[in-house]
Design an enzyme around this catalytic site. Structure first.
Site, PDB file in Angstrom:
ATOM      1  N   ASP A  50     -19.078   3.662  -8.096  1.00  0.00           N
ATOM      2  CA  ASP A  50     -20.176   3.952  -9.013  1.00  0.00           C
ATOM      3  C   ASP A  50     -20.069   3.043 -10.220  1.00  0.00           C
ATOM      4  OD1 ASP A  50     -18.407   5.432 -11.041  1.00  0.00           O
ATOM      5  OD2 ASP A  50     -18.060   6.588  -9.212  1.00  0.00           O
TER       6      ASP A  50
ATOM      7  N   GLU B 104      -5.832 -18.146  15.707  1.00  0.00           N
ATOM      8  CA  GLU B 104      -6.284 -17.274  14.606  1.00  0.00           C
ATOM      9  C   GLU B 104      -5.697 -17.732  13.271  1.00  0.00           C
ATOM     10  OE1 GLU B 104      -7.122 -12.992  16.852  1.00  0.00           O
ATOM     11  OE2 GLU B 104      -5.076 -13.479  16.246  1.00  0.00           O
TER      12      GLU B 104
ATOM     13  N   ARG C 195      -6.058  16.343   2.777  1.00  0.00           N
ATOM     14  CA  ARG C 195      -4.949  15.451   3.158  1.00  0.00           C
ATOM     15  C   ARG C 195      -3.610  16.058   2.736  1.00  0.00           C
ATOM     16  NH1 ARG C 195      -3.714   9.028   1.914  1.00  0.00           N
ATOM     17  NH2 ARG C 195      -3.369   8.467   4.062  1.00  0.00           N
TER      18      ARG C 195
ATOM     19  N   ASP D 171       0.839  -1.206   0.000  1.00  0.00           N
ATOM     20  CA  ASP D 171       0.000   0.000   0.000  1.00  0.00           C
ATOM     21  C   ASP D 171       0.873   1.253   0.000  1.00  0.00           C
ATOM     22  OD1 ASP D 171      -2.334   1.871   1.019  1.00  0.00           O
ATOM     23  OD2 ASP D 171      -3.281  -0.044   0.574  1.00  0.00           O
TER      24      ASP D 171
ATOM     25  N   ASN E 271      -7.660  10.449  -2.865  1.00  0.00           N
ATOM     26  CA  ASN E 271      -7.902  10.720  -1.451  1.00  0.00           C
ATOM     27  C   ASN E 271      -8.272  12.142  -1.059  1.00  0.00           C
ATOM     28  OD1 ASN E 271      -7.802   8.345   0.149  1.00  0.00           O
ATOM     29  ND2 ASN E 271      -5.671   8.096  -0.465  1.00  0.00           N
TER      30      ASN E 271
HETATM   31  C1  GLA Z   1      -6.903   5.495   1.504  1.00  0.00           C
HETATM   32  C2  GLA Z   1      -7.316   4.051   1.286  1.00  0.00           C
HETATM   33  C3  GLA Z   1      -6.655   3.180   2.300  1.00  0.00           C
HETATM   34  C4  GLA Z   1      -5.163   3.319   2.196  1.00  0.00           C
HETATM   35  C5  GLA Z   1      -4.767   4.776   2.360  1.00  0.00           C
HETATM   36  C6  GLA Z   1      -3.301   4.970   2.093  1.00  0.00           C
HETATM   37  O1  GLA Z   1      -7.435   5.990   2.684  1.00  0.00           O
HETATM   38  O2  GLA Z   1      -8.699   3.905   1.315  1.00  0.00           O
HETATM   39  O3  GLA Z   1      -7.036   1.836   2.133  1.00  0.00           O
HETATM   40  O4  GLA Z   1      -4.748   2.845   0.944  1.00  0.00           O
HETATM   41  O5  GLA Z   1      -5.503   5.612   1.498  1.00  0.00           O
HETATM   42  O6  GLA Z   1      -2.922   6.293   2.231  1.00  0.00           O
END
Ligand code: GLA
Length: 731
Positions: A536, A616, A445, A368, A482
C-alpha cells in the site's frame, strides 16, 4: 494559485493541471461538494444541485421550513451521522453513550504555501521547487466544542490532491468516535464503474471492474494489514474509459492496516465514495483537548484514460512519497535463499550460493527466514532476534564478512511484529502477545501478534532491530509479516479502549519504521507480508520496494504485476527468477521468460544457483547485464501496459520509456500457442512522435512505432518471450 476562495460565492476552487475541485459554504454554513472533474473555471457550480421536496428526505437543524433542502441528497464534503444524511458517512461520533450525532458547519479556513504534514503517519511531501499549497477548512459542531479540520494538499503540477481530517474535542465531555474516514467524495451525475484490485495469498491485486449498483459496494480489510484480498487503492471511472481515453479518478489510501473503501449509489443515482480506517472493531475515545488524525488519502483525476492516471500516480509516488536513499540508486540484484533452501541451510550452503552469485555478477545475498533463535521450521523462534550460530557455524558478522569478501552485499529477513509461543521472548513476556484473556487464541502460521499498541513493545522492537543492524554489515532488510490478525486485545489498554488497538498497532509499526528510516538511512528495506499482503502507499513512505507476491511463477506474475501497476510505480515491485517446475503452481517456463518477467521490477533470483545448468548460468549472466544496462528504465522509466493479461490470452506486453523519450524497452511474454498463427502486432506508447528510433538495426519514427507498431516474432515454445530496446537515433 491552485487554491482560490471566492468570498462572493463562498466557494473554494482547487485547480491542478488536469482537474478542478470545488466546495461551497452554503447559506446554512454546510460545506457542500460542488464539482470534481475536467479542468473548469471558478463558476459557482452549486447551480448543479437541484433543490426539491423528495419526500422522506429530512431537514437539518435550523432549516425545517425549506423541504427542498436536505443533506440526504445534497453533495457534501464530509458527511456526518446525525445530520439527516442516510447515506454512508465520513464521521460517526457522539457523547455519553448516546446515538452518534454531529452537525458540522463551516467555522473558518486558511490557505497557505507548502504541504501540511501528518506526524506519525505516512504522507506526501513537497520537494524544493514543487508548487504545493495547503487548504485547511475548519468545521464545528452546532452544539459541542468539536472541531473537524479538513486538510487538502494540492500538488498542482503532479495532478494530486491529498486529504486528511483532524477531529478535535475541545469540550469537557469525552467523545467516542465510531468511524472517521479520511475523505468523502460525492459525484452528482451518472452511474460510475469501480476498478479495484482483489485477490488472495499468491494471487494479489487482480484487476476487477464492475458497474456500481444501487446500495453500498465495499472493498476493505479487517485483517490488520491492508491485505492480499483487497487493496487500499481504487479507480472510479466512466463506462467508456479505457487505457487511452476517458474520465477516471484514482483514490489511494496511505494506510497499512484494516481499511475500507465504500461506494454508494444513492436513490437519485449519485455516487458517494469514502475511504479510511475500517470501522469494524474501531472505537476511539477523545478526551478534552485530544485530536484524532485520519490517515492521508490521495486523489487524482484525468480525462485521458487509465494510462495517464497511473503514469501521474507513479511519478507523484516516486517523487513525493518514497523517501528511501535507494530510490534513485541501482537496486541490488540479489539472490534470496528462501526458495533455494527454505529452513534447511548452513553457513556453508549460504556461502556456496553466494559464490555462485558472485560468478554470475549479482550484487547481494539475502538470508531469509530461519537464521535466528531456534527456528528450523515455522513453529518457533519469532521474537528471538539473535543469530543461531550453531546453524550458521559462525557469527553473523563472520558470515557477512565472508560474503562481503566475495564482493556481495548482505541482506537479512526479519518478522519483527510476530511472536512464537515457543520463544524466549514469549516465555519472558507472554503479556506482549495479543490474546483475549481466557480464550485459546486464533493463530496464523502458528504465531501470535505482538501488541504494538504498547510503548514498551515498540521500544523492544526498536532495540532488537538496532542490535541486529549494528551486529554486522547488513545493508538490506526484508521486513515480513505473516498472518492476518484476529482476537485483538491489548493487556495494557483499559477495557473500554480495545477498539483503538488495531489503529494504535499501525501507529506503533510506523513509529518503529520511522526510527529505522532516521537511524539507518542507508539501509534498503523491502516490505513484505507473505508476499504482497501489505502493498500500500502507506508502506512506501518507509520502504522503496515490496515483495510483490509469494507466487514466483512468471505467468501468474503477469496479472499480479499488471494489477499492481495501476496504483504503484514498478520500481516498488520486487520480483525474482525462481526454479521450475515452479514451487507454487508447478508450471514450467523458459529461464529467459522468468528473467524478462522479473525485470518488471527490482530484480533478483530465488533459487539454488549451484543447480543451474551451464546454459542457464550463461542466460543469468545476460539477464544481469541487461538489468545493469537498463536499470534506469526499469526503475524510473515511464511504464506502459500495452496489453491486458485479463483480455489478451495470446501475449502480455509492457514497456518502459525514459522520461525524456530517449530510450525505451518493450517486453512480451507469450501465453498461448497456435498452429498457423496470425501475425501479432504491438503498438508502443510514450515515444517522441517525430523522433527517429533504432530498433534491432532498423530505423522507425516514434509515430510509426506508436501508430503502426511492430510485428512480434513468432513464439518458438510455450511461454516464450521477447525483449527489444529502441534507442533514439544520434544520441
Ligand atoms: C513469507 C515471505 C516469503 C518468505 C517466508 C519465510 O511467506 O513472503 O518470501 O520470506 O515468509 O518464512
Amino acid at each position: 494559485m491552485a487554491i482560490r476562495f471566492d468570498s462572493k460565492t463562498n466557494t473554494f476552487t482547487i485547480h491542478t493541471v488536469k482537474s478542478t475541485y470545488q466546495m461551497k459554504v452554503d447559506d446554512q454554513k454546510v460545506l457542500l461538494h460542488t464539482y470534481f472533474g475536467s479542468p473548469a473555471d471558478e463558476s459557482d457550480f452549486s447551480y448543479l444541485i437541484v433543490p426539491d421536496d423528495h419526500g422522506f428526505c429530512a431537514q437539518p437543524a435550523g432549516n425545517a421550513e425549506d423541504r427542498n433542502y436536505s443533506l440526504d441528497f445534497y453533495p457534501q464534503e464530509y458527511s456526518v451521522q446525525g445530520s439527516g444524511d442516510f447515506r454512508i458517512k465520513a464521521l460517526k461520533a457522539g457523547f455519553g453513550g448516546r446515538v452518534p450525532a454531529l452537525d458540522l458547519r463551516y467555522h473558518s479556513h486558511q490557505i497557505r504555501e507548502g504541504k501540511y504534514s501528518l506526524p506519525g503517519l505516512p504522507h506526501f511531501f513537497a520537494n524544493d521547487g514543487d508548487k504545493v499549497q495547503t487548504l485547511e477548512i475548519v468545521l464545528k459542531d452546532l452544539y459541542e466544542d468539536v472541531y473537524v479540520t479538513l486538510l487538502y494538499g494540492v500538488f498542482e503540477e503532479k495532478n494530486i490532491i491529498t486529504r486528511a481530517a483532524v477531529i478535535e474535542n475541545a469540550g469537557d465531555m469525552p467523545m467516542e468516535i465510531k468511524r472517521a474516514m479520511s475523505m468523502c467524495l460525492d459525484f452528482m451525475e451518472g452511474r460510475k464503474e469501480l476498478i479495484c484490485f482483489c485477490g488472495k495469498h499468491a494471487g494479489e491485486r487482480q484487476y476487477d471492474r464492475r458497474t456500481l449498483q444501487y446500495g453500498i459496494t465495499e472493498i476493505g480489510s479487517n485483517r490488520g494489514t491492508s491485505s492480499h484480498q483487497h487493496n487500499p487503492f481504487a479507480i472510479v471511472c466512466d463506462k467508456n474509459t479505457t487505457e487511452d481515453y476517458g474520465k477516471c479518478c484514482a483514490v489511494s489510501l496511505l494506510y497499512s492496516g484494516s481499511f475500507q473503501i465504500q461506494a454508494e449509489v444513492d436513490q437519485f443515482e449519485g455516487t458517494r465514495l469514502v475511504c479510511g480506517v475500517n470501522d469494524d472493531e474501531f472505537s476511539w475515545i477523545l478526551k478534552k483537548g485530544e485530536q484524532f488524525v485520519t490517515p492521508e488519502a490521495v486523489i487524482s483525476y484525468t480525462d485521458n484514460g487509465l494510462a495517464d492516471l497511473s503514469g501521474g500516480l507513479h511519478r507523484a509516488i516516486y517523487d513525493n512519497l518514497i523517501r528511501s536513499a535507494w530510490k534513485d540508486r541501482k537496486r541490488p540484484i540479489l539472490v534470496n535463499n528462501w526458495e533455494a533452501t527454505y529452513f534447511d541451510f548452513t553457513g556453508d550452503k549460504l556461502m556456496e550460493i553466494a559464490r555462485q552469485g558472485a560468478q554470475i555478477g549479482l550484487d547481494m545475498l539475502v538470508l531469509d527466514d530461519g537464521w535466528f533463535g531456534k527456528r528450523n521450521d515455522d513453529n518457533s523462534g519469532l521474537g528471538d532476534w539473535y543469530v543461531n550460530e550453531e546453524k550458521l557455524g559462525c557469527s553473523l558478522r563472520e558470515l557477512v564478512d565472508q560474503i562481503n569478501g566475495l564482493g556481495l552485499r548482505f541482506g537479512i529477513w526479519i518478522e519483527p511484529e510476530m511472536i512464537s509461543e515457543d520463544s524466549d521472548l514469549y516465555r519472558e513476556h507472554p503479556e506482549w502477545a495479543m490474546i483475549i484473556p481466557g480464550r485459546d487464541p486464533v493463530r496464523g502460521r502458528n504465531q501470535l501478534t505482538l501488541d504494538l499498541s504498547r510503548q514498551e513493545v515498540i521500544e523492544y522492537m526498536k532495540t532488537s532491530i538496532d542490535n541486529l543492524l549494528d551486529s554486522a554489515n547488513i545493508e538490506y532488510i526484508k521486513w515480513d509479516m505473516n498472518r492476518s490478525v484476529d482476537n485483538v486485545f491489548s493487556a495494557a489498554a483499559p477495557e473500554l479502549s480495545q477498539g483503538a488497538v488495531r489503529h494504535k498497532y499501525i501507529l506503533g509499526l510506523y513509529e518503529v519504521m520511522e526510527h529505522i528510516h532516521q537511524k539507518y538511512p542507508e539501509i534498503l528495506i523491502e516490505g513484505c507480508s507473505g508476499g504482497g499482503g501489505r502493498y500500500d502507499a502507506g508502506m512506501l513512505f518507509y520502504v522503496p520496494q515490496i515483495w510483490c507476491s509469494d507466487n514466483t511463477d512468471a505467468i501468474e506474475r503477469l496479472r499480479i504485476h499488471y494489477g499492481t501497476s495501476f496504483g504503484y510505480p514498478m520500481s516498488t515491485v520486487a520480483a525474482h527468477v525462481s526454479v521450475c517446475p515452479n514451487h507454487q503452481n508447478g508450471r514450467v517456463t523458459p529461464f529467459k521468460t522468468r528473467g524478462i518477467c522479473a525485470m518488471q521490477g527490482s530484480f533478483g533470483y530465488e533459487l539454488d544457483l549451484g543447480k543451474l545448468t551451464d546454459e542457464e548460468k550463461e542466460e543469468a549472466k545476460k539477464q544481469v547485464a541487461v538489468y545493469n544496462e537498463h536499470y534506469r528504465l526499469f526503475q524510473n522509466g515511464n511504464y506502459y501496459r500495452l496489453t491486458s493479461p485479463m483480455d489478451n490470452h495470446d501475449f502480455t506486453a509492457w514497456s518502459y520509456v525514459m522520461p525524456d523519450g530517449s530510450k525505451a524497452v518493450l517486453s512480451v511474454v507469450y501465453t498461448d500457442l497456435h498452429a498457423n498463427p496470425k501475425p501479432l502486432h504491438i503498438k508502443w506508447k510514450g515515444l517522441i512522435p517525430n523522433a527517429r528510433y533504432i530498433l534491432e538495426g532498423r530505423e522507425y519514427t516514434g509515430a510509426a512505432l506508436m501508430q503502426g507498431g511492430i510485428v512480434l516474432p513468432k513464439p518458438e515454445c510455450n511461454y516464450d518471450s521477447y525483449m527489444v530496446v529502441a534507442n533514439l537515433k544520434d544520441r
